[in-house]
Design a protein around this motif. Structure first.
Motif, PDB file in Angstrom:
ATOM      1  N   ILE A   1      25.465   1.958 -41.985  1.00 54.63           N
ATOM      2  CA  ILE A   1      26.861   2.395 -41.902  1.00 54.63           C
ATOM      3  C   ILE A   1      27.698   1.354 -41.167  1.00 54.63           C
ATOM      4  CG2 ILE A   1      28.421   4.213 -41.117  1.00 54.63           C
ATOM      5  CD1 ILE A   1      26.048   6.159 -41.254  1.00 54.63           C
ATOM      6  N   GLU A   2      27.129   0.738 -40.136  1.00 53.19           N
ATOM      7  CA  GLU A   2      27.838  -0.325 -39.418  1.00 53.19           C
ATOM      8  C   GLU A   2      28.093  -1.508 -40.346  1.00 53.19           C
ATOM      9  OE1 GLU A   2      29.232  -1.706 -35.443  1.00 53.19           O
ATOM     10  OE2 GLU A   2      29.096   0.139 -36.610  1.00 53.19           O
ATOM     11  N   TRP A   3      27.121  -1.825 -41.194  1.00 51.54           N
ATOM     12  CA  TRP A   3      27.304  -2.878 -42.196  1.00 51.54           C
ATOM     13  C   TRP A   3      28.437  -2.504 -43.145  1.00 51.54           C
ATOM     14  CZ3 TRP A   3      26.874  -2.563 -47.523  1.00 51.54           C
ATOM     15  CH2 TRP A   3      26.869  -3.781 -48.216  1.00 51.54           C
TER      16      TRP A   3
ATOM     17  N   PRO B   1      27.114  -2.547 -23.702  1.00 56.85           N
ATOM     18  CA  PRO B   1      25.882  -2.311 -24.472  1.00 56.85           C
ATOM     19  C   PRO B   1      26.032  -2.708 -25.941  1.00 56.85           C
ATOM     20  CG  PRO B   1      26.450  -0.393 -23.127  1.00 56.85           C
ATOM     21  CD  PRO B   1      27.622  -1.321 -23.083  1.00 56.85           C
ATOM     22  N   LYS B   2      24.898  -2.872 -26.605  1.00 55.52           N
ATOM     23  CA  LYS B   2      24.806  -3.024 -28.056  1.00 55.52           C
ATOM     24  C   LYS B   2      25.492  -4.282 -28.571  1.00 55.52           C
ATOM     25  CE  LYS B   2      24.792   2.004 -28.291  1.00 55.52           C
ATOM     26  NZ  LYS B   2      25.513   3.218 -28.748  1.00 55.52           N
ATOM     27  N   GLY B   3      25.382  -5.402 -27.825  1.00 55.29           N
ATOM     28  CA  GLY B   3      25.865  -6.680 -28.315  1.00 55.29           C
ATOM     29  C   GLY B   3      27.358  -6.895 -28.202  1.00 55.29           C
TER      30      GLY B   3
ATOM     31  N   THR C   1      26.835   0.925 -33.011  1.00 54.70           N
ATOM     32  CA  THR C   1      27.907   1.548 -33.796  1.00 54.70           C
ATOM     33  C   THR C   1      29.290   1.142 -33.301  1.00 54.70           C
ATOM     34  OG1 THR C   1      27.803   3.519 -32.371  1.00 54.70           O
ATOM     35  CG2 THR C   1      26.477   3.541 -34.378  1.00 54.70           C
ATOM     36  N   PHE C   2      29.431  -0.078 -32.820  1.00 60.43           N
ATOM     37  CA  PHE C   2      30.695  -0.495 -32.205  1.00 60.43           C
ATOM     38  C   PHE C   2      31.865  -0.442 -33.182  1.00 60.43           C
ATOM     39  CE2 PHE C   2      33.605  -4.092 -31.089  1.00 60.43           C
ATOM     40  CZ  PHE C   2      34.193  -3.487 -29.986  1.00 60.43           C
TER      41      PHE C   2
END
Length: 340
Positions: A129-131, A236-238, A24-25
């Protein structure tokens, strides 16, 4: 807790909203405010326009009527997410020799498996939602297309917010000056809306070209360097944090998150590998969650979950629903560029 209580709708919904979300960045950086609504439609206010000063008027005269900032209020139905899958949690109760969880009571094992199922379902929702956040920030639009729905939510980006570089301006060119280019973009955003971008999120190829540029190497905050080589911090998360550019007061990140395209089935990057998002984490922007259209959903919530059992064939379903929308309210604070 009994097995019946475990699958109660109230318990499921409370549990799924407590589980930490993954990937969720963009949401957490640019859309930190959240609202839930009991209406299936939401009013979205988009602010654009110049900054005006109050007029001088004699105290013996009436106040002068002035025009406010240009605001557009539109009513949208948030995109509706609805997916279900077979949960194996109930199977754990029926089979004491399950391979999933060997320790604890059958209900404990079922609860642990149910949490796994809820976490997986929530991951799918938050990736969507991130998209949506990525689409809003890189195109100025969100295209909602699925079973029984086709809509486009347009936040009104103009051409200056979607530049495409060419020739010697490309960051792959030896003569390119990415920092000077970002400084110019920053001034444009300040002039347009009064808010200076302070976060750049780059695609994988764009950040390579940026970091390898000689002018950038000199400008990166020396505290982020070792022996003249940029020392990135892998988060974290890419997410990778590359450093701070004092000259433009900007933190530099790259983001390697992917999704499966609905229509083609191909894996695609959230952020164009050859592009970047440049925006402010101080600008007004939010995540809005509309009403859940389910008779058992009696209150506003981000994600609603319920479960039921079918007798023939014997199976237990887990259904999850959400009605999210990301909104860059102060839209002039954001832009996206293709730099390669």
């Amino acid at each position: 807790m009994t097995i019946e209580e475990l699958f109660q709708t109230r318990h499921l919904t409370a549990s799924v909203n407590m589980i930490p979300a993954a990937g969720t960045f963009l949401q957490d950086t640019f859309f930190r405010a959240e609202e839930t609504s009991e209406s299936e439609v939401v009013d979205i206010e988009i602010k654009k326009g110049k900054r005006k000063m109050a007029p001088f008027v004699s105290p013996r005269m009436q106040g002068k009527v002035v025009e406010g900032a240009q605001k557009t209020v539109r009513t949208y139905k948030p995109a509706y997410i609805k997916h279900k899958f077979v949960t194996e949690a109930a199977n754990v109760v029926q089979n004491a020799n399950t391979v999933f969880y060997e320790a604890g009571s059958a209900v404990d094992r079922a609860a642990a498996k149910l949490v796994e199922d809820l976490a997986e379902g929530k991951e799918y929702i938050y990736r969507r939602i991130e998209w949506m956040a990525a689409q809003a920030l890189t195109t100025g639009k969100i295209v909602v297309k699925g079973d029984g729905v086709e809509d486009e939510i347009d936040f009104g980006f103009d051409d200056s917010q979607l530049p495409v570089l060419s020739g010697s301006a490309l960051w792959s060119d030896a003569d390119a000056d990415p920092i000077a280019q970002m400084r110019a973009w920053r001034r444009e955003r300040v002039q347009a809306g009064g808010i200076a971008p302070n976060v750049a999120v780059m695609g994988s190829d764009a950040v390579d070209a940026f970091i390898n540029n000689a002018k950038v190497q000199k400008a990166l905050d020396l505290s982020r360097m070792e022996r003249g080589i940029v020392n990135p911090e892998v988060l974290p998360k890419g997410v990778t944090y590359w450093g701070y550019i004092p000259e433009i007061a900007t933190d530099i990140y790259s983001y390697d998150e992917w999704y499966i395209d609905d229509e083609t089935g191909d894996e695609k990057a959230m952020v164009d590998p050859k592009g970047l998002i440049y925006g402010s984490n101080q600008a007004k922007a939010k995540r809005v969650y509309g009403a859940i259209k389910d008779l058992k959903a009696l209150y506003a919530t981000k994600i609603f979950a319920k479960s039921w059992e079918e007798e023939d064939p014997s199976v237990r379903y887990l259904l999850m629903q959400s009605a999210p929308l990301v909104v860059p309210v102060e839209v002039d604070a954001f832009m996206s560029a293709k730099v390669l």
